[in-house]
Design an enzyme around this catalytic site. Structure first.
Site, short mmCIF file in Angstrom:
data_model
loop_
_atom_site.label_atom_id
_atom_site.label_comp_id
_atom_site.label_asym_id
_atom_site.label_seq_id
_atom_site.Cartn_x
_atom_site.Cartn_y
_atom_site.Cartn_z
N SER A 78 -50.96 13.37 5.67
CA SER A 78 -49.96 13.32 7.02
C SER A 78 -49.55 12.43 7.39
CB SER A 78 -50.13 14.40 7.71
OG SER A 78 -51.15 13.73 9.21
N ASN A 79 -50.67 10.88 7.82
CA ASN A 79 -49.77 9.89 8.36
C ASN A 79 -49.29 9.00 7.87
OD1 ASN A 79 -51.57 9.27 11.39
ND2 ASN A 79 -52.26 10.84 10.27
N LYS A 120 -70.04 -0.02 -5.21
CA LYS A 120 -69.25 -0.43 -4.36
C LYS A 120 -68.39 -1.21 -3.78
CE LYS A 120 -68.97 1.98 0.38
NZ LYS A 120 -68.70 2.23 1.28
N ARG A 155 -64.05 6.31 3.66
CA ARG A 155 -64.93 5.68 3.35
C ARG A 155 -65.07 4.51 3.64
NH1 ARG A 155 -67.18 7.02 -1.99
NH2 ARG A 155 -66.57 8.61 -2.05
N HIS A 182 -58.75 7.02 13.97
CA HIS A 182 -59.37 7.80 14.67
C HIS A 182 -58.54 9.03 15.72
CE1 HIS A 182 -63.25 9.97 14.06
NE2 HIS A 182 -63.41 9.98 15.33
C1 GRF Z 1 -56.01 12.35 10.96
O1 GRF Z 1 -56.74 12.88 11.86
C2 GRF Z 1 -56.89 11.23 11.13
O2 GRF Z 1 -57.03 9.94 12.54
C3 GRF Z 1 -58.61 10.71 10.52
O3 GRF Z 1 -58.33 11.59 9.77
C4 GRF Z 1 -57.07 12.82 9.22
C5 GRF Z 1 -56.26 12.04 8.28
O4 GRF Z 1 -55.33 13.07 8.73
N1 GRF Z 1 -58.76 9.55 9.69
P1 GRF Z 1 -53.90 13.21 7.70
O5 GRF Z 1 -54.50 12.73 6.22
O6 GRF Z 1 -52.60 12.28 7.78
O7 GRF Z 1 -52.66 14.44 7.75
#
Ligand code: GRF
Length: 189
Positions: free
Chosen positions: A13-14, A65, A91, A109
């Site tokens: 979603s982000n 990695k 990761r 985060h």
């Molecule tokens: C979010 O809560 C972000 O803060 C964390 O992982 C989640 C990712 O959510 N790092 P999405 O996949 O962007 O919906």
């Protein structure tokens, strides 16, 4: 035009919020690449729908990695990427990526860092009983959810509904990430 690469492992979603903000001109940049370590993750379908190129890989198929990160660096270099946005990329980065893109990697985060690092930050904070929650955007270094804090938003929540709390946190994430990336890019030469 500045170029952004987004790294994600799951829902995305982000990822989608940042890509749409770029496509609408709200962020003056082009989202040129999704890097994803889970080829079946929903974020990959979002990238296809939004017309963003993907570099999907299965870490297990590489000897180390460093090997797959070298491939990622190659993909980023080919596209002249200015900024990497981690958005649910599960990761820790190694020195291969951290050196190649030093000072040009952000992460989001879902807690008020340095509290509640790790993969279950919302649930951990909820179970701990905290009353103020939030979201942090920080520069990425070799530590888990470490690195200099760039932006934070907080809000009080005293309810008892974890799903509702998660909804409120995710609703904060997208506008904060968009705003922070805009500011970040405006400082790049
Ligand atoms: C979010 O809560 C972000 O803060 C964390 O992982 C989640 C990712 O959510 N790092 P999405 O996949 O962007 O919906």
């Amino acid at each position: 035009m500045k170029k952004i690469a987004l790294f994600a492992s799951g829902n995305g979603s982000n990822f989608e919020a940042l890509v749409v903000a770029c496509q609408r001109g709200e962020i003056p940049a082009e989202a040129v690449l999704l890097v994803c370590d889970q080829p079946d993750a929903p974020v990959v379908a979002r990238a296809h729908r939004l017309g963003v190129a993907c570099f999907c890989f299965s870490p297990k198929t590489y000897a180390s990695k460093a090997d797959y990160e070298q491939q990622i660096v190659q993909q980023l270099d080919q596209r002249n990427v200015d900024l990497i946005c981690l958005a649910g990329y599960m990761r820790i980065l190694s020195s291969v990526l951290l050196t190649a893109y030093a000072g040009r990697i952000l992460n989001i985060h879902p807690s008020l860092l340095p509290a509640f690092k790790g993969a279950h930050a919302i649930r951990d904070a909820f179970e701990y009983g905290v009353r103020v929650f939030g979201v942090t955007i920080h520069e990425v270094d070799a530590s888990l959810d470490g690195g200099r804090i760039v932006a934070q938003h907080s809000f009080p929540y005293e309810g008892n509904d974890l799903a509702e709390l998660e909804r409120q946190i995710h609703a904060l994430e997208h506008p904060l990430y968009i705003e922070t990336v805009k500011k970040w890019l405006s400082k790049l030469k």
